[in-house]
Design a protein around this motif. Structure first.
Motif, PDB file in Angstrom:
ATOM      1  N   GLY A  83       0.831  -1.200   0.000  1.00 23.20           N
ATOM      2  CA  GLY A  83       0.000   0.000   0.000  1.00 23.20           C
ATOM      3  C   GLY A  83       0.863   1.246   0.000  1.00 23.20           C
ATOM      4  N   PRO A  84       0.929   1.988  -1.102  1.00 25.73           N
ATOM      5  CA  PRO A  84       1.839   3.140  -1.180  1.00 25.73           C
ATOM      6  C   PRO A  84       1.463   4.290  -0.267  1.00 25.73           C
ATOM      7  N   LEU A  85       0.175   4.445   0.071  1.00 30.11           N
ATOM      8  CA  LEU A  85      -0.219   5.556   0.933  1.00 30.11           C
ATOM      9  C   LEU A  85       0.177   5.310   2.384  1.00 30.11           C
ATOM     10  N   SER A  86       0.011   4.095   2.844  1.00 32.57           N
ATOM     11  CA  SER A  86       0.358   3.771   4.234  1.00 32.57           C
ATOM     12  C   SER A  86       1.774   3.248   4.358  1.00 32.57           C
ATOM     13  N   ARG A  87       2.445   3.025   3.224  1.00 36.71           N
ATOM     14  CA  ARG A  87       3.790   2.461   3.196  1.00 36.71           C
ATOM     15  C   ARG A  87       3.864   1.186   4.039  1.00 36.71           C
ATOM     16  N   SER A  88       2.928   0.294   3.738  1.00 35.14           N
ATOM     17  CA  SER A  88       2.821  -0.956   4.495  1.00 35.14           C
ATOM     18  C   SER A  88       2.541  -2.111   3.539  1.00 35.14           C
ATOM     19  N   PHE A  89       2.937  -3.310   3.968  1.00 36.20           N
ATOM     20  CA  PHE A  89       2.578  -4.530   3.260  1.00 36.20           C
ATOM     21  C   PHE A  89       1.314  -5.116   3.881  1.00 36.20           C
ATOM     22  N   TYR A  90       0.434  -5.651   3.005  1.00 35.99           N
ATOM     23  CA  TYR A  90      -0.825  -6.252   3.449  1.00 35.99           C
ATOM     24  C   TYR A  90      -0.810  -7.723   3.041  1.00 35.99           C
ATOM     25  N   VAL A  91      -0.962  -8.601   4.049  1.00 38.93           N
ATOM     26  CA  VAL A  91      -0.796 -10.035   3.839  1.00 38.93           C
ATOM     27  C   VAL A  91      -2.141 -10.733   4.048  1.00 38.93           C
ATOM     28  N   ALA A  92      -2.585 -11.505   3.030  1.00 34.10           N
ATOM     29  CA  ALA A  92      -3.829 -12.266   3.132  1.00 34.10           C
ATOM     30  C   ALA A  92      -3.518 -13.638   3.723  1.00 34.10           C
ATOM     31  N   ASN A  93      -4.056 -13.894   4.934  1.00 33.22           N
ATOM     32  CA  ASN A  93      -3.804 -15.144   5.647  1.00 33.22           C
ATOM     33  C   ASN A  93      -4.980 -16.097   5.429  1.00 33.22           C
TER      34      ASN A  93
ATOM     35  N   ASN B 200      -5.855   1.398  -8.440  1.00 31.31           N
ATOM     36  CA  ASN B 200      -4.827   2.210  -9.103  1.00 31.31           C
ATOM     37  C   ASN B 200      -4.433   3.444  -8.291  1.00 31.31           C
ATOM     38  N   GLN B 201      -5.307   3.916  -7.421  1.00 31.61           N
ATOM     39  CA  GLN B 201      -4.987   5.083  -6.597  1.00 31.61           C
ATOM     40  C   GLN B 201      -4.178   4.692  -5.356  1.00 31.61           C
ATOM     41  N   GLY B 202      -4.111   3.406  -5.056  1.00 34.23           N
ATOM     42  CA  GLY B 202      -3.300   2.934  -3.951  1.00 34.23           C
ATOM     43  C   GLY B 202      -3.926   3.083  -2.581  1.00 34.23           C
ATOM     44  N   GLN B 203      -5.216   3.422  -2.513  1.00 31.67           N
ATOM     45  CA  GLN B 203      -5.863   3.605  -1.202  1.00 31.67           C
ATOM     46  C   GLN B 203      -6.651   2.380  -0.772  1.00 31.67           C
ATOM     47  N   LEU B 204      -7.406   1.774  -1.683  1.00 32.15           N
ATOM     48  CA  LEU B 204      -8.297   0.670  -1.339  1.00 32.15           C
ATOM     49  C   LEU B 204      -7.706  -0.664  -1.771  1.00 32.15           C
TER      50      LEU B 204
ATOM     51  N   THR C  77     -13.597  -8.267   0.210  1.00 29.67           N
ATOM     52  CA  THR C  77     -13.628  -7.287   1.290  1.00 29.67           C
ATOM     53  C   THR C  77     -12.770  -6.092   0.902  1.00 29.67           C
ATOM     54  N   ILE C  78     -13.332  -4.886   0.999  1.00 36.03           N
ATOM     55  CA  ILE C  78     -12.627  -3.663   0.620  1.00 36.03           C
ATOM     56  C   ILE C  78     -12.043  -3.027   1.873  1.00 36.03           C
ATOM     57  N   ILE C  79     -10.722  -2.798   1.882  1.00 35.28           N
ATOM     58  CA  ILE C  79     -10.008  -2.256   3.026  1.00 35.28           C
ATOM     59  C   ILE C  79      -9.469  -0.878   2.678  1.00 35.28           C
ATOM     60  N   ASP C  80      -9.737   0.096   3.531  1.00 30.41           N
ATOM     61  CA  ASP C  80      -9.208   1.451   3.362  1.00 30.41           C
ATOM     62  C   ASP C  80      -7.861   1.518   4.080  1.00 30.41           C
ATOM     63  N   SER C  81      -6.788   1.731   3.325  1.00 31.32           N
ATOM     64  CA  SER C  81      -5.446   1.701   3.905  1.00 31.32           C
ATOM     65  C   SER C  81      -5.129   2.947   4.727  1.00 31.32           C
ATOM     66  N   THR C  82      -5.945   3.995   4.619  1.00 31.72           N
ATOM     67  CA  THR C  82      -5.697   5.188   5.436  1.00 31.72           C
ATOM     68  C   THR C  82      -6.159   4.981   6.881  1.00 31.72           C
ATOM     69  N   THR C  83      -7.084   4.028   7.076  1.00 33.03           N
ATOM     70  CA  THR C  83      -7.571   3.719   8.432  1.00 33.03           C
ATOM     71  C   THR C  83      -7.337   2.267   8.803  1.00 33.03           C
ATOM     72  N   ASN C  84      -6.948   1.447   7.815  1.00 33.55           N
ATOM     73  CA  ASN C  84      -6.753   0.003   8.026  1.00 33.55           C
ATOM     74  C   ASN C  84      -7.996  -0.661   8.608  1.00 33.55           C
TER      75      ASN C  84
END
Length: 539
Positions: free
Chosen positions: A313-323, A356-360, A372-379
């Motif tokens: 996620g470029p906005l939160s500068r984090s990796f998101y892992v699907a478990n 493409n916007q890197g937020q969702l 499931t849609i995740i907002d990376s600005t609030t996680n």
């Protein structure tokens, strides 16, 4: 005395018995001075002098049918090519496009080019008119389709199928044998080479210009997932059989590093600045983070059970892992080097991708048949939508998301602007999971024109084209003539912007002779032509 056109400077023509001087004055007249007379030589000398002077002032379009630098409607195009072009060798064509007034390069264009053999003398105007007709004759086909090849990976018979969507018929071009079952395929952005992982331990490198195998590299055991860095410097290979990743330099096509990671299936993600790579280790419930600069692991982080998909996620500068094992998405903050959030999504979550916007982020659940849609600005999870059976992959085209379903013969198309607007569209006759797929994965690929996606169907042996915007069913079907097409890439054969305002095309010629090189830009509209000569191959 006869009046001639004005010339830019004096010209002196000499022969052994006669001198002819053509001075330029306000009266634009010609005066002659004679020595001992030889009438024939004087006439010849006079004519030659007039011809030389006349050619020096004629417009370039008269002096050569296809001048290398042309200006029209405020746009200047300069054409260059390889110094010597021979049959069978890779040739590079360059178009440098700039503003005629400011001389600044014009960036971000998608110009079209056409190649036509013409050993007869041509005219610039007629060639440009033909260029306009040629680029528009395909109707609804976009320039990307006319100037691209579809390369489909047939996993079950270990081959690549090359398809030309710009043709109206006989679109299948050739088949490339891989000498083993293929698992994954990747094409770096605007790259020349296509990379394919092949069992038991090979990475096949295909030259997109020649559409043939260029290299076969030995990597780790059971190579599967591939990822290319945004800066195109390295391609990374996840080796499921020996707990490692292989790093390939794209400029030399050599394995420059083999880095130990955890056990199990690996998926990989790269930061947008190409500084870090994260690798899931499915059998150890961990993620390994690797420094690209040092090609070393900088940490191993515990996540949920059976981590599978991963995205950055470029906005939160984090990796998101699907478990997949416990139905969660783990958030790894890159700066902190640790887990900062765990988001519940339900058991069966397997694939995760960002818009493409890197937020969702969209987390696909193969058990619940949901996204499931995740907002990376609030996680936090902000919505859940229904899909087809066993959703497995997703791509985004402007205002639409396309979700490939492995357990049903359809694609779920979701509006990104209108909440709750989605529909399943049929693609093929049988669901993909009826055949044995690598890691059970199906796939989608963007056509690159903002309007279309390609959907390989391994049970039908075909690749389907879907258009965004509510078209019911596929708009085109491409027969791969192979078994089990699971993945595909779109190889752009047209012009690529390699430097600001500089567009390049690489190609090979099959026959010697004189060729017209057409150039068409839709906005600002410009159609013109250049020429080059192709020499016979060296024997």
């Amino acid at each position: 005395m006869r009046v001639l056109p004005e010339f830019p400077s004096s010209s002196l023509i000499a022969c052994s018995r006669c001198f002819l001087r053509l001075p330029i004055g306000a009266n634009r007249s010609v005066q002659t001075y004679t020595a001992p007379i030889d009438p024939m030589k004087c006439v010849v000398s006079s004519l030659l002098g007039s011809l030389v002077a006349l050619l020096s002032v004629l417009p370039a379009s008269f002096a050569a049918p296809f001048p290398p630098i042309q200006e029209k409607d405020g746009v200047t195009v300069a054409f260059e090519s390889s110094e010597t072009i021979r049959v069978g060798e890779t040739a590079f064509l360059y178009f440098r496009i700039s503003d005629s007034v400011t001389t600044q390069p014009i960036r971000g264009l998608r110009p079209e080019s056409s190649i036509r053999r013409n050993d007869a003398e041509g005219a610039l105007g007629s060639c440009a008119a033909k260029m306009k007709v040629e680029t528009r004759r395909f109707g609804s086909h976009t320039p990307v389709q006319v100037n691209s090849h579809i390369v489909a990976l047939n996993s079950l018979d270990g081959s690549l199928s090359v398809i030309d969507p710009g043709r109206r018929s006989l679109m299948f071009r050739k088949k490339i044998e891989l000498d083993g079952p293929g698992n994954d395929i990747v094409l770096p952005w605007l790259g020349q080479y296509i990379y394919v992982t092949v069992e038991p331990n090979t990475l096949v490198v295909v030259d997109g210009v020649q559409m043939d195998v260029a290299h076969r590299l030995t990597v780790g055991a059971q190579p599967h997932h591939l990822v290319s860095q945004p800066d195109r410097k390295y391609v990374w290979v996840g080796n499921d059989g020996d707990a490692s990743v292989s790093v390939i330099a794209t400029d030399t096509h050599r394995v420059i590093a083999t880095i130990p990671v955890g056990r199990g299936h690996h998926e990989l993600a790269v930061t947008e600045d190409s500084r870090y790579v994260a690798v899931t280790n499915q059998d150890e419930d961990t993620v390994t983070v690797i420094s690209v600069r040092h090609l070393l692991s900088v940490g191993t982080i515990s996540v949920g059970k059976r981590p599978h998909g991963i995205a950055y996620g470029p906005l939160s500068r984090s990796f998101y892992v699907a478990n997949e094992g416990d139905g969660t998405v783990t958030v790894i903050d890159l700066a902190k080097g640790r887990v900062t959030d765990t988001i519940p999504t339900g058991r069966g979550v397997r694939t995760i991708r960002f818009n493409n916007q890197g937020q969702l982020a969209y987390a696909l659940n193969r058990v619940a048949n949901t996204a499931t849609i995740i907002d990376s600005t609030t996680n936090t999870a902000i919505d859940t939508i229904r899909t087809g059976v066993a959703p497995d992959d997703i791509v985004f085209e402007y205002d639409w998301a396309f979700i490939r379903n492995a357990g049903s013969a359809d694609v779920t198309i979701v509006s990104l602007n209108h909440s709750g607007l989605f529909q399943n569209f049929p693609v093929g006759h049988r669901e993909p999971n009826q055949v044995d797929l690598p890691q059970g994965h199906t796939s989608l690929v963007s056509f690159g024109d903002g309007h279309n996606v390609l959907v390989p169907n391994p049970t039908d042996g075909a690749v389907y084209q879907l258009m965004a915007g509510g078209v019911v069913g596929p708009s085109r079907v491409f027969d791969t003539k192979g078994r089990g097409p699971t993945r595909a890439v779109v190889y752009w054969r047209g012009l690529r912007e390699v430097n600001p305002g500089a567009y390049r095309r690489a190609l090979t010629f099959e026959h010697p002779g004189r060729y017209e090189i057409g150039l068409y830009i839709s906005s600002p509209e410009l159609a013109t032509c250049f020429e080059l000569t192709v020499l016979p191959a060296v024997k």
